[in-house]
Motif scaffolding. Sequence first.
Motif, PDB file in Angstrom:
ATOM      1  N   PHE A  94       9.917  17.669   7.413  1.00  0.00           N
ATOM      2  CA  PHE A  94       9.336  17.400   8.727  1.00  0.00           C
ATOM      3  C   PHE A  94       8.027  16.626   8.589  1.00  0.00           C
ATOM      4  CE2 PHE A  94       6.433  18.636  12.140  1.00  0.00           C
ATOM      5  CZ  PHE A  94       7.168  18.274  13.247  1.00  0.00           C
ATOM      6  N   ILE A  95       7.150  17.100   7.711  1.00  0.00           N
ATOM      7  CA  ILE A  95       5.856  16.445   7.522  1.00  0.00           C
ATOM      8  C   ILE A  95       6.050  15.030   6.985  1.00  0.00           C
ATOM      9  CG2 ILE A  95       3.719  16.504   6.155  1.00  0.00           C
ATOM     10  CD1 ILE A  95       3.925  19.610   6.365  1.00  0.00           C
ATOM     11  N   SER A  96       6.975  14.859   6.049  1.00  0.00           N
ATOM     12  CA  SER A  96       7.220  13.529   5.470  1.00  0.00           C
ATOM     13  C   SER A  96       7.739  12.547   6.506  1.00  0.00           C
ATOM     14  CB  SER A  96       8.216  13.631   4.316  1.00  0.00           C
ATOM     15  OG  SER A  96       7.714  14.435   3.300  1.00  0.00           O
ATOM     16  N   LEU A  97       8.724  12.978   7.303  1.00  0.00           N
ATOM     17  CA  LEU A  97       9.295  12.074   8.322  1.00  0.00           C
ATOM     18  C   LEU A  97       8.247  11.663   9.350  1.00  0.00           C
ATOM     19  CD1 LEU A  97      12.813  13.598   9.001  1.00  0.00           C
ATOM     20  CD2 LEU A  97      12.303  11.361   8.019  1.00  0.00           C
ATOM     21  N   TYR A  98       7.540  12.645   9.888  1.00  0.00           N
ATOM     22  CA  TYR A  98       6.561  12.307  10.910  1.00  0.00           C
ATOM     23  C   TYR A  98       5.320  11.652  10.321  1.00  0.00           C
ATOM     24  CZ  TYR A  98       9.120  13.912  14.894  1.00  0.00           C
ATOM     25  OH  TYR A  98      10.047  14.013  15.889  1.00  0.00           O
ATOM     26  N   GLY A  99       5.018  11.954   9.083  1.00  0.00           N
ATOM     27  CA  GLY A  99       3.930  11.242   8.410  1.00  0.00           C
ATOM     28  C   GLY A  99       4.276   9.778   8.247  1.00  0.00           C
ATOM     29  N   TYR A 100       5.531   9.499   7.887  1.00  0.00           N
ATOM     30  CA  TYR A 100       5.989   8.115   7.773  1.00  0.00           C
ATOM     31  C   TYR A 100       5.878   7.398   9.114  1.00  0.00           C
ATOM     32  CZ  TYR A 100       9.245   4.241   7.793  1.00  0.00           C
ATOM     33  OH  TYR A 100       9.812   3.004   7.969  1.00  0.00           O
ATOM     34  N   VAL A 101       6.344   8.059  10.177  1.00  0.00           N
ATOM     35  CA  VAL A 101       6.286   7.452  11.511  1.00  0.00           C
ATOM     36  C   VAL A 101       4.827   7.180  11.897  1.00  0.00           C
ATOM     37  CG1 VAL A 101       6.657   7.885  13.980  1.00  0.00           C
ATOM     38  CG2 VAL A 101       8.449   8.433  12.329  1.00  0.00           C
ATOM     39  N   PHE A 102       3.984   8.171  11.744  1.00  0.00           N
ATOM     40  CA  PHE A 102       2.590   8.045  12.148  1.00  0.00           C
ATOM     41  C   PHE A 102       1.893   6.922  11.390  1.00  0.00           C
ATOM     42  CE2 PHE A 102      -1.899   9.249  11.753  1.00  0.00           C
ATOM     43  CZ  PHE A 102      -2.254   9.276  13.094  1.00  0.00           C
ATOM     44  N   PHE A 103       2.004   6.933  10.061  1.00  0.00           N
ATOM     45  CA  PHE A 103       1.269   5.944   9.277  1.00  0.00           C
ATOM     46  C   PHE A 103       1.880   4.552   9.365  1.00  0.00           C
ATOM     47  CE2 PHE A 103      -0.367   9.802   7.195  1.00  0.00           C
ATOM     48  CZ  PHE A 103      -1.706   9.569   7.431  1.00  0.00           C
ATOM     49  N   SER A 104       3.189   4.461   9.554  1.00  0.00           N
ATOM     50  CA  SER A 104       3.773   3.127   9.702  1.00  0.00           C
ATOM     51  C   SER A 104       3.387   2.515  11.044  1.00  0.00           C
ATOM     52  CB  SER A 104       5.289   3.160   9.535  1.00  0.00           C
ATOM     53  OG  SER A 104       5.884   3.881  10.584  1.00  0.00           O
ATOM     54  N   LEU A 105       3.235   3.336  12.075  1.00  0.00           N
ATOM     55  CA  LEU A 105       2.769   2.812  13.361  1.00  0.00           C
ATOM     56  C   LEU A 105       1.282   2.490  13.315  1.00  0.00           C
ATOM     57  CD1 LEU A 105       4.693   5.116  15.837  1.00  0.00           C
ATOM     58  CD2 LEU A 105       5.095   2.695  15.396  1.00  0.00           C
ATOM     59  N   LEU A 106       0.536   3.280  12.584  1.00  0.00           N
ATOM     60  CA  LEU A 106      -0.902   3.076  12.500  1.00  0.00           C
ATOM     61  C   LEU A 106      -1.262   1.861  11.643  1.00  0.00           C
ATOM     62  CD1 LEU A 106      -3.535   4.426  13.433  1.00  0.00           C
ATOM     63  CD2 LEU A 106      -3.527   5.704  11.287  1.00  0.00           C
ATOM     64  N   PHE A 107      -0.594   1.712  10.516  1.00  0.00           N
ATOM     65  CA  PHE A 107      -0.947   0.648   9.573  1.00  0.00           C
ATOM     66  C   PHE A 107       0.137  -0.413   9.395  1.00  0.00           C
ATOM     67  CE2 PHE A 107      -3.231   4.450   7.946  1.00  0.00           C
ATOM     68  CZ  PHE A 107      -4.506   3.999   8.197  1.00  0.00           C
ATOM     69  N   GLY A 108       1.259  -0.251  10.070  1.00  0.00           N
ATOM     70  CA  GLY A 108       2.404  -1.109   9.814  1.00  0.00           C
ATOM     71  C   GLY A 108       2.357  -2.491  10.462  1.00  0.00           C
ATOM     72  N   LYS A 109       1.520  -2.691  11.446  1.00  0.00           N
ATOM     73  CA  LYS A 109       1.485  -3.992  12.115  1.00  0.00           C
ATOM     74  C   LYS A 109       0.774  -5.005  11.244  1.00  0.00           C
ATOM     75  CE  LYS A 109       1.795  -2.061  16.639  1.00  0.00           C
ATOM     76  NZ  LYS A 109       1.298  -1.950  17.960  1.00  0.00           N
ATOM     77  N   LYS A 110       1.442  -6.102  11.017  1.00  0.00           N
ATOM     78  CA  LYS A 110       0.847  -7.152  10.185  1.00  0.00           C
ATOM     79  C   LYS A 110      -0.020  -8.043  11.061  1.00  0.00           C
ATOM     80  CE  LYS A 110       4.642  -7.033   7.009  1.00  0.00           C
ATOM     81  NZ  LYS A 110       5.821  -7.629   6.502  1.00  0.00           N
ATOM     82  N   ARG A 111      -1.192  -8.371  10.561  1.00  0.00           N
ATOM     83  CA  ARG A 111      -2.105  -9.214  11.311  1.00  0.00           C
ATOM     84  C   ARG A 111      -2.015 -10.636  10.777  1.00  0.00           C
ATOM     85  NH1 ARG A 111      -5.836  -4.506  10.613  1.00  0.00           N
ATOM     86  NH2 ARG A 111      -5.720  -3.432  12.591  1.00  0.00           N
ATOM     87  N   ASN A 112      -2.114 -11.538  11.674  1.00  0.00           N
ATOM     88  CA  ASN A 112      -2.125 -12.940  11.291  1.00  0.00           C
ATOM     89  C   ASN A 112      -3.589 -13.326  11.013  1.00  0.00           C
ATOM     90  OD1 ASN A 112      -1.500 -15.539  10.855  1.00  0.00           O
ATOM     91  ND2 ASN A 112      -0.581 -15.918  12.879  1.00  0.00           N
ATOM     92  N   LEU A 113      -3.897 -13.743   9.787  1.00  0.00           N
ATOM     93  CA  LEU A 113      -5.264 -13.995   9.392  1.00  0.00           C
ATOM     94  C   LEU A 113      -5.685 -15.463   9.546  1.00  0.00           C
ATOM     95  CD1 LEU A 113      -5.380 -11.763   6.198  1.00  0.00           C
ATOM     96  CD2 LEU A 113      -6.229 -11.224   8.468  1.00  0.00           C
ATOM     97  N   LYS A 114      -4.946 -16.293  10.241  1.00  0.00           N
ATOM     98  CA  LYS A 114      -5.290 -17.711  10.373  1.00  0.00           C
ATOM     99  C   LYS A 114      -6.379 -17.943  11.367  1.00  0.00           C
ATOM    100  CE  LYS A 114      -0.880 -19.449   8.911  1.00  0.00           C
ATOM    101  NZ  LYS A 114       0.224 -20.244   9.197  1.00  0.00           N
TER     102      LYS A 114
END
Length: 171
Positions: A151-171
């Motif tokens: 449970f912790i692993s699945l929701y940890g994955y969801v939480f952190f991928s939403l928090l840090f998963g968006k790639k920023r365009n650095l141009k």
Amino acid sequence: MSYSTQLEVVKEMLTPRHPVSWLGLLAMLAFASFGLYEIGGRVLDRATVYSWEEVQGEIIETEDLGGSNRVRVYYSYSFDGELYSGSNVDASRLETTTVSSRENARLSNAFQNNKPIPVRVNKNNPHYSFYDMRWYELYVEIFICSLLFLFISLYGYVFFSLLFGKKRNLK
């Protein structure tokens, strides 16, 4: 379906849609983490004491601690030619435990008929021991820990991928 696609499907299914849902999710994660800490500690205690030597002991006395089915068990055992006594009934060094009517009957039978009981003894300090009356609980605790970890692993994955998963365009 590729592995990364499967993870995205899981993330989509588990992602809360409303801010209140996030609060509920964080509360569940906190509860699961606390449960894993508590039960995991018991599993580690049991794993440690299962390396202790098992000897045969005998029940000296049982003490009924009231209407809540709590009992204290006093036992004696011999280790390296010396006689010792103890009252721990759990790997976490608890001296009292709640017993079912079936366990109470088993205790009474062992006491009245002088049947040997399994006692785990610390080889380095034979004064530390415990009567292993509920060895089967280890398997239940491992199963619960596994579910909480999943449970912790699945929701940890969801939480952190939403928090840090968006790639920023650095141009």
